[in-house]
Enzyme design. Structure first.
Site, short mmCIF file in Angstrom:
data_model
loop_
_atom_site.label_atom_id
_atom_site.label_comp_id
_atom_site.label_asym_id
_atom_site.label_seq_id
_atom_site.Cartn_x
_atom_site.Cartn_y
_atom_site.Cartn_z
N CYS A 40 -11.38 3.32 -1.09
CA CYS A 40 -9.90 3.81 -0.60
C CYS A 40 -9.78 3.08 0.77
O CYS A 40 -10.74 2.72 1.60
CB CYS A 40 -10.02 5.48 -0.55
SG CYS A 40 -8.60 6.06 0.35
N CYS B 223 -4.22 -1.07 -2.50
CA CYS B 223 -4.23 0.48 -2.27
C CYS B 223 -5.05 0.52 -3.55
O CYS B 223 -4.87 0.06 -4.70
CB CYS B 223 -2.96 0.98 -2.63
SG CYS B 223 -2.94 2.56 -2.93
N GLU C 286 -5.54 10.54 8.48
CA GLU C 286 -4.28 10.47 8.92
C GLU C 286 -3.98 11.61 9.89
O GLU C 286 -3.14 11.48 10.62
CB GLU C 286 -3.66 11.11 7.59
CG GLU C 286 -3.33 9.92 6.47
CD GLU C 286 -2.31 9.13 6.59
OE1 GLU C 286 -1.33 9.32 7.29
OE2 GLU C 286 -2.61 7.76 6.28
N HIS D 210 -8.53 4.28 3.32
CA HIS D 210 -8.58 4.75 4.71
C HIS D 210 -10.17 4.89 4.85
O HIS D 210 -10.58 5.14 6.17
CB HIS D 210 -8.40 6.21 4.48
CG HIS D 210 -6.66 6.20 4.44
ND1 HIS D 210 -5.99 5.77 3.76
CD2 HIS D 210 -5.81 6.96 5.35
CE1 HIS D 210 -4.79 6.03 3.83
NE2 HIS D 210 -4.35 6.59 4.97
N ASP E 91 0.72 -1.32 -0.03
CA ASP E 91 0.02 -0.17 0.14
C ASP E 91 0.80 1.17 -0.07
O ASP E 91 2.02 1.22 0.40
CB ASP E 91 -0.94 -0.15 1.37
CG ASP E 91 -1.75 1.29 1.25
OD1 ASP E 91 -2.49 1.56 0.31
OD2 ASP E 91 -1.98 1.92 2.24
N SER E 92 0.19 2.66 -0.13
CA SER E 92 1.17 3.72 -0.15
C SER E 92 1.53 4.05 1.20
O SER E 92 2.30 4.65 1.29
CB SER E 92 0.11 4.77 -0.80
OG SER E 92 -0.92 4.79 -0.06
#
Ligand code: DGL
Length: 274
Positions: A193, A82, A161, A195, A19-20
């Site tokens: 996504c 991701c 984040e 997140h 993942d990023s």
């Protein structure tokens, strides 16, 4: 490239997850719940996250660097956990390696189609994911008569984040992005996504209880199980304890903190320069 190959005796090897950054741990969490005997090796490209605003070619380049690293880590399949990296070119990664390489778009699409009754489906994701049109393409391939509403929600990653999901501002931002989708009478919303599952409470509150949230992380874990089964590479129950290894390109500390909370176990990450 292209030099790792699957063999029957590979069942004890790990599942590679990339993942990023830290978001792909939502996929790790679901895999660990569903497949507790499987080992996992994770790479989070924290130094270069976010991928969402980057060009597809650049993202693909980063993904190949992570895959080259994983090649030396005894893995039997790869999950590109991701959405932005999947959207940037899953078929490139699949063509380059002889291992099963799974992205997160197809599993989410399948689940949305299974759960939507009125055939009106919403998709939210990063700018990169939404402008690639990959979710729409995958949905339309399976059903040409769907009504699809897509929306990039770039601020959502920042809210997660920066631990701002529970603030009143987050509610306002969510309404701004999502009210239009509700007005379009969707009944399923793909969280496209990594997140977004971490703020699903807020999203559900804003869209209301009649819209089903499709969590790609859960669906991806189900597909991992299927792929391991089809390829006969499930780790037998009698094998040793599964091992989890975490690598990041940036500072390991914030990753370890979030990771330990999310996975409810101590996460030790090692920094690697790609
Ligand atoms: N992992 C990314 C995704 O699922 C979100 C964060 C980023 O933009 O890198 O699209």
């Amino acid at each position: 490239m292209g030099s790792f190959r699957l063999q029957v005796e590979d069942n004890h090897k790990a599942i590679g997850v990339i993942d990023s950054g830290v978001g792909g741990l939502t996929v790790v969490h679901e895999i660990s719940r569903r497949l507790p005997h499987e080992s996992i090796v994770y790479f989070g490209d924290t130094a270069r996250m976010p991928y969402g605003p980057r060009s597809y070619a650049e993202v693909r380049g980063f993904v190949f660097q992570m895959l080259e690293f994983l090649k030396h880590q005894e893995i039997k399949m790869v999950v590109v956990a991701c959405n932005s990296a999947t959207a940037a070119g899953l078929s490139y990664y699949q063509d380059a390696y002889d291992l099963p390489v799974l992205g997160v778009i197809e599993p989410g699409v399948r689940a949305a189609l299974a759960r939507s009754h009125n055939r009106r489906i919403g998709v939210i994701g990063t700018v990169g994911t939404i402008s690639s049109g990959e979710y729409e393409k995958a949905l339309r391939k399976k059903n040409g008569s769907l009504h699809i509403v897509s929306k990039a929600c770039p601020l959502f990653v920042l809210l997660v984040e920066n631990n701002l999901v529970e603030t009143p501002e987050a509610g306002k931002v969510a309404h701004e992005y999502l009210d239009q989708l509700v007005a379009e009478r969707i009944d399923a919303l793909i969280l496209g996504c990594t997140h977004y599952p971490l703020m699903s409470h807020l999203i559900q509150r804003v869209v209301g209880p009649h819209i089903q949230l499709i969590d790609s992380a859960k669906e991806t874990a189900a597909e991992v199980e299927e792929i391991l089964g089809c390829n006969d590479i499930v780790n037998p129950l009698s094998c040793n304890e599964p091992r989890y290894r975490f690598f990041v390109s940036g500072n390991p500390k914030p990753f370890e903190e979030v990771g330990s909370k999310l996975l409810q176990q101590e996460v030790k990450a090692y920094q690697v320069q790609l």
